[in-house]
Design a protein around this motif. Structure first.
Motif, PDB file in Angstrom:
ATOM      1  N   UNK A   5       0.849  -1.194   0.002  1.00 17.07           N
ATOM      2  CA  UNK A   5      -0.020   0.061  -0.070  1.00 17.07           C
ATOM      3  C   UNK A   5       0.833   1.354  -0.127  1.00 17.07           C
ATOM      4  N   UNK A   6       2.061   1.366   0.645  1.00 20.37           N
ATOM      5  CA  UNK A   6       2.982   2.471   0.681  1.00 20.37           C
ATOM      6  C   UNK A   6       3.397   2.792  -0.939  1.00 20.37           C
ATOM      7  N   UNK A   7       3.665   1.547  -1.424  1.00 20.08           N
ATOM      8  CA  UNK A   7       4.338   1.504  -2.681  1.00 20.08           C
ATOM      9  C   UNK A   7       3.306   2.338  -3.710  1.00 20.08           C
ATOM     10  N   UNK A   8       2.165   1.572  -3.680  1.00 15.62           N
ATOM     11  CA  UNK A   8       0.761   2.162  -4.281  1.00 15.62           C
ATOM     12  C   UNK A   8       0.511   3.570  -4.139  1.00 15.62           C
ATOM     13  N   UNK A   9       0.860   4.146  -2.787  1.00 10.25           N
ATOM     14  CA  UNK A   9       0.508   5.422  -2.323  1.00 10.25           C
ATOM     15  C   UNK A   9       1.565   6.307  -3.128  1.00 10.25           C
ATOM     16  N   UNK A  10       2.918   5.836  -2.927  1.00  7.12           N
ATOM     17  CA  UNK A  10       3.777   6.764  -3.787  1.00  7.12           C
ATOM     18  C   UNK A  10       3.521   6.779  -5.266  1.00  7.12           C
ATOM     19  N   UNK A  11       3.254   5.701  -5.867  1.00  4.41           N
ATOM     20  CA  UNK A  11       2.897   5.718  -7.239  1.00  4.41           C
ATOM     21  C   UNK A  11       2.264   7.031  -7.522  1.00  4.41           C
ATOM     22  N   UNK A  12       0.997   6.868  -6.946  1.00  3.08           N
ATOM     23  CA  UNK A  12      -0.302   7.712  -6.995  1.00  3.08           C
ATOM     24  C   UNK A  12       0.198   9.254  -6.933  1.00  3.08           C
ATOM     25  N   UNK A  13       0.950   9.662  -5.763  1.00  2.00           N
ATOM     26  CA  UNK A  13       1.808  10.641  -5.387  1.00  2.00           C
ATOM     27  C   UNK A  13       2.582  11.400  -6.547  1.00  2.00           C
ATOM     28  N   UNK A  14       3.065  10.216  -7.320  1.00  2.00           N
ATOM     29  CA  UNK A  14       4.016  10.440  -8.388  1.00  2.00           C
ATOM     30  C   UNK A  14       3.312  10.665  -9.652  1.00  2.00           C
ATOM     31  N   UNK A  15       1.991  10.534  -9.676  1.00  2.00           N
ATOM     32  CA  UNK A  15       1.062  10.870 -11.004  1.00  2.00           C
ATOM     33  C   UNK A  15       0.885   9.593 -11.542  1.00  2.00           C
ATOM     34  N   UNK A  28      -2.886 -24.118 -11.230  1.00  2.00           N
ATOM     35  CA  UNK A  28      -3.552 -23.931  -9.866  1.00  2.00           C
ATOM     36  C   UNK A  28      -2.900 -23.055  -8.881  1.00  2.00           C
ATOM     37  N   UNK A  29      -1.842 -22.215  -9.370  1.00  2.00           N
ATOM     38  CA  UNK A  29      -1.135 -21.353  -8.367  1.00  2.00           C
ATOM     39  C   UNK A  29      -1.653 -19.823  -8.533  1.00  2.00           C
ATOM     40  N   UNK A  30      -1.620 -19.495  -7.716  1.00  2.00           N
ATOM     41  CA  UNK A  30      -2.182 -17.934  -7.545  1.00  2.00           C
ATOM     42  C   UNK A  30      -1.133 -16.695  -8.152  1.00  2.00           C
ATOM     43  N   UNK A  31      -1.152 -16.032  -9.089  1.00  2.00           N
ATOM     44  CA  UNK A  31      -0.250 -14.926  -9.640  1.00  2.00           C
ATOM     45  C   UNK A  31      -0.797 -13.642  -9.229  1.00  2.00           C
ATOM     46  N   UNK A  32      -0.040 -12.599  -9.181  1.00  2.00           N
ATOM     47  CA  UNK A  32      -0.483 -11.264  -8.954  1.00  2.00           C
ATOM     48  C   UNK A  32      -0.235 -10.433 -10.161  1.00  2.00           C
ATOM     49  N   UNK A  33      -0.977  -9.824 -10.788  1.00  2.00           N
ATOM     50  CA  UNK A  33      -0.634  -8.850 -11.976  1.00  2.00           C
ATOM     51  C   UNK A  33      -0.872  -7.375 -11.377  1.00  2.00           C
ATOM     52  N   UNK A  34       0.370  -6.534 -11.487  1.00  2.00           N
ATOM     53  CA  UNK A  34       0.026  -5.376 -10.983  1.00  2.00           C
ATOM     54  C   UNK A  34       0.633  -4.302 -12.334  1.00  2.00           C
ATOM     55  N   UNK A  35      -0.273  -3.187 -12.385  1.00  2.00           N
ATOM     56  CA  UNK A  35       0.477  -2.178 -13.692  1.00  2.00           C
ATOM     57  C   UNK A  35       0.284  -0.757 -13.080  1.00  2.00           C
ATOM     58  N   UNK A  36       0.960  -0.003 -13.796  1.00  2.00           N
ATOM     59  CA  UNK A  36       1.132   1.355 -13.717  1.00  2.00           C
ATOM     60  C   UNK A  36       1.024   2.233 -14.920  1.00  2.00           C
ATOM     61  N   UNK A  37       0.227   3.153 -15.009  1.00  2.00           N
ATOM     62  CA  UNK A  37       0.241   4.033 -16.199  1.00  2.00           C
ATOM     63  C   UNK A  37       0.107   5.415 -16.057  1.00  2.00           C
ATOM     64  N   UNK A  38       0.364   6.193 -16.940  1.00  2.00           N
ATOM     65  CA  UNK A  38       0.213   7.629 -16.974  1.00  2.00           C
ATOM     66  C   UNK A  38      -0.636   7.868 -18.282  1.00  2.00           C
ATOM     67  N   UNK A  39      -1.052   9.211 -18.266  1.00  2.00           N
ATOM     68  CA  UNK A  39      -1.459   9.843 -19.394  1.00  2.00           C
ATOM     69  C   UNK A  39      -0.831  10.045 -20.705  1.00  2.00           C
ATOM     70  N   UNK A  40       0.703  10.213 -20.386  1.00  2.00           N
ATOM     71  CA  UNK A  40       1.392  10.219 -21.462  1.00  2.00           C
ATOM     72  C   UNK A  40       1.967   9.096 -22.364  1.00  2.00           C
ATOM     73  N   UNK A  41       0.915   7.710 -22.054  1.00  2.00           N
ATOM     74  CA  UNK A  41       1.177   6.482 -22.703  1.00  2.00           C
ATOM     75  C   UNK A  41       2.332   5.670 -21.964  1.00  2.00           C
TER      76      UNK A  41
END
Length: 71
Positions: A5-15, A28-41
């Motif tokens: 959550x700290x990492x996610x909050x820092x990403x949000x603060x950085x735009x 049958x294993x759980x995998x986590x998929x995470x993404x970050x994007x900005x309006x500039x593509x």
């Protein structure tokens, strides 16, 4: 606050907008998929066996990109 959550909050603060989802792979294993994007593509997508690991890899990818962009 959890470490991811700290990492996610820092990403949000950085735009960055971000999101995550869990899925089950063909073995049958759980995998986590995470993404970050900005309006500039710019967009980063990572996956890992643990949510925190996925967020750490995402943070690393964004930081490396930003550092090389400034060179």
């Amino acid at each position: 606050m959890k470490p991811w959550e700290i990492i996610a909050d820092n990403l949000s603060k950085a735009g960055w907008s971000w999101g995550w989802v869990s899925a089950i792979d063909s073995q049958g294993r759980t995998i986590w998929i995470v993404d970050a994007h900005r309006d500039d593509g710019r967009r980063f997508i990572v996956h890992a066996d643990e949510k925190l690991t996925a967020f750490l890899e995402l943070e690393s990818a964004v930081c490396i990109h930003l550092l090389t962009e400034q060179c």
